[in-house]
Design a protein around this motif. Structure first.
Motif, PDB file in Angstrom:
ATOM      1  N   TYR A  37      -9.216   5.424  -7.389  1.00 10.79           N
ATOM      2  CA  TYR A  37      -7.764   5.486  -7.167  1.00 10.79           C
ATOM      3  C   TYR A  37      -7.449   5.324  -5.694  1.00 10.79           C
ATOM      4  O   TYR A  37      -6.563   4.557  -5.307  1.00 10.79           O
ATOM      5  CB  TYR A  37      -7.237   6.824  -7.694  1.00 10.79           C
ATOM      6  N   GLN A  40      -8.068   1.761  -4.415  1.00 15.13           N
ATOM      7  CA  GLN A  40      -7.065   0.813  -4.881  1.00 15.13           C
ATOM      8  C   GLN A  40      -5.716   1.038  -4.203  1.00 15.13           C
ATOM      9  O   GLN A  40      -5.104   0.109  -3.693  1.00 15.13           O
ATOM     10  CB  GLN A  40      -6.893   1.004  -6.386  1.00 15.13           C
ATOM     11  N   GLU A  41      -5.297   2.306  -4.171  1.00 17.67           N
ATOM     12  CA  GLU A  41      -3.960   2.603  -3.666  1.00 17.67           C
ATOM     13  C   GLU A  41      -3.845   2.338  -2.174  1.00 17.67           C
ATOM     14  O   GLU A  41      -2.821   1.865  -1.710  1.00 17.67           O
ATOM     15  CB  GLU A  41      -3.616   4.068  -3.948  1.00 17.67           C
ATOM     16  N   SER A  45      -0.803  -0.234  -2.274  1.00 18.01           N
ATOM     17  CA  SER A  45       0.552   0.267  -2.029  1.00 18.01           C
ATOM     18  C   SER A  45       0.745   0.778  -0.610  1.00 18.01           C
ATOM     19  O   SER A  45       1.837   0.678  -0.074  1.00 18.01           O
ATOM     20  CB  SER A  45       0.901   1.371  -3.027  1.00 18.01           C
TER      21      SER A  45
END
Lengths: 239, 95
Positions: A37, A40-41, A45
């Motif tokens: 997580y 990826q984040e 983002s």
């Protein structure tokens, strides 16, 4: 003898329960997805190229604030223990003899480079490896070089405490602005920009610059306090 | 491939040797310098094992700052461990 037996017994009991606990955890299996997580984040983002910085400052920002506080408290405790006022009769603890010419010229060349390297490390904390702590420590090393080379180089403790305080206040204020905007503490409220650009990652860059200043000032203060304010016992003062 | 492994083995041996020397030696100054060597080896390991952030921290803190603070401490206390004869000579000469 009986003490040793007791110690060995205690160790055996602790070891038994530790092994018992650890044996229940399956070895080498993937048990959580939080790492995926984060990876990826932080790229998708947050737009932070260095995932470590994304974790340390954004996902675990509160812990970083705690670390900065611990460092601040350690530096403050050290200087409050070691600091002493100069009396008239006191001799300067630093050696009177100037350091060698080679060292002086070498430090003149190397000092600005080391400072620039440290500044680079904490300004580019979200792009390349490193960050506030590392950059601050590098700058503190540069000031250490100056301190051990030039006898007249002095560190102004007033300036250091101002830099320290302002940097700490900037960190905490950024966190509180996140609260005011209706998000959690230290939430990223600035636009994140593009991946791999210098102005990206929102508040991460600002926080790391302030952490860099804070760590550099604190470690410089620690070195200066330890180097100059310790009083060798009266036996040693004569050399 | 073997040429890549040899420097790593040398580095491992250097780090372990420095660690053993730091424990064994009676001269505290040598011990502190060899802890600096341990930190240097460790930071290279961190770099090889793809943790450059930790490597930077280890190089800046472990090699430079900790070593210097210990050297300053040694300057203000004694240089040898325990009841070494040089310590006694120093104390006897000064008092």
């Amino acid at each position: 003898m009986i003490k040793k037996v007791l110690v060995i017994l205690l160790l055996a009991v602790i070891g038994f329960y530790l092994v018992d606990l650890l044996a229940q955890i399956p070895f080498g299996e993937k048990r959580d997805n939080v790492g995926d997580y984060y990876l990826q984040e932080s790229v998708q983002s947050l737009k932070v190229a260095n995932a470590v910085t994304g974790i340390v400052v954004n996902f675990r920002g509160f812990d970083t604030l705690g670390e900065v506080t611990v460092l601040f408290l350690a530096a403050m405790g050290l200087s409050s223990i070691m600091y002493r006022k100069k009396k008239k009769g006191d001799k300067d603890v630093r050696a009177k003899k100037p350091s060698s010419r080679i060292l002086q010229v070498g430090v003149q060349i190397i000092f600005p480079m080391v400072v620039i390297l440290g500044a680079y490390v904490f300004i580019h904390g979200h792009l390349t490896p490193g960050g506030g702590f590392q950059g601050g420590a590098i700058i503190a090393t540069a000031s250490l070089l100056m301190l051990i080379t030039y006898r007249k180089f002095k560190v102004n403790h007033n300036t250091i405490s101002w830099i320290e305080s302002i940097a700490g206040v900037v960190f905490a204020t950024l966190g509180i602005i996140g609260l005011i905007k209706g998000m959690s503490f230290l939430e990223n409220f600035l636009p994140t920009g593009e991946l791999n650009a210098l102005l990206s990652g929102g508040i991460i860059a600002i926080i790391y610059v302030s952490v860099g200043f804070k760590v550099a000032a604190e470690l410089t203060g620690v070195i200066d306090t330890v180097l100059l304010n310790n009083k060798p016992d009266s036996n040693n003062e004569n050399n | 491939m073997i040429w890549l492994i040899i420097p790593i083995i040398v580095l491992v041996l250097l780090t372990i040797g420095a660690a053993i020397f730091a424990v064994v030696t009676k001269n505290l100054l040598y011990a502190v310098v060899s802890t600096g060597v341990i930190s240097l080896g460790l930071s290279l390991f961190f770099f090889i094992l793809q943790a450059p952030d930790v490597a930077l921290t280890e190089a800046a803190i472990g090699v430079a700052l900790t070593t210097i603070i210990f050297i300053i401490t040694i300057r203000n206390t004694t240089q040898y461990e325990g009841d070494h004869k040089e310590n006694k000579i120093e104390k006897g000469a000064k008092s």
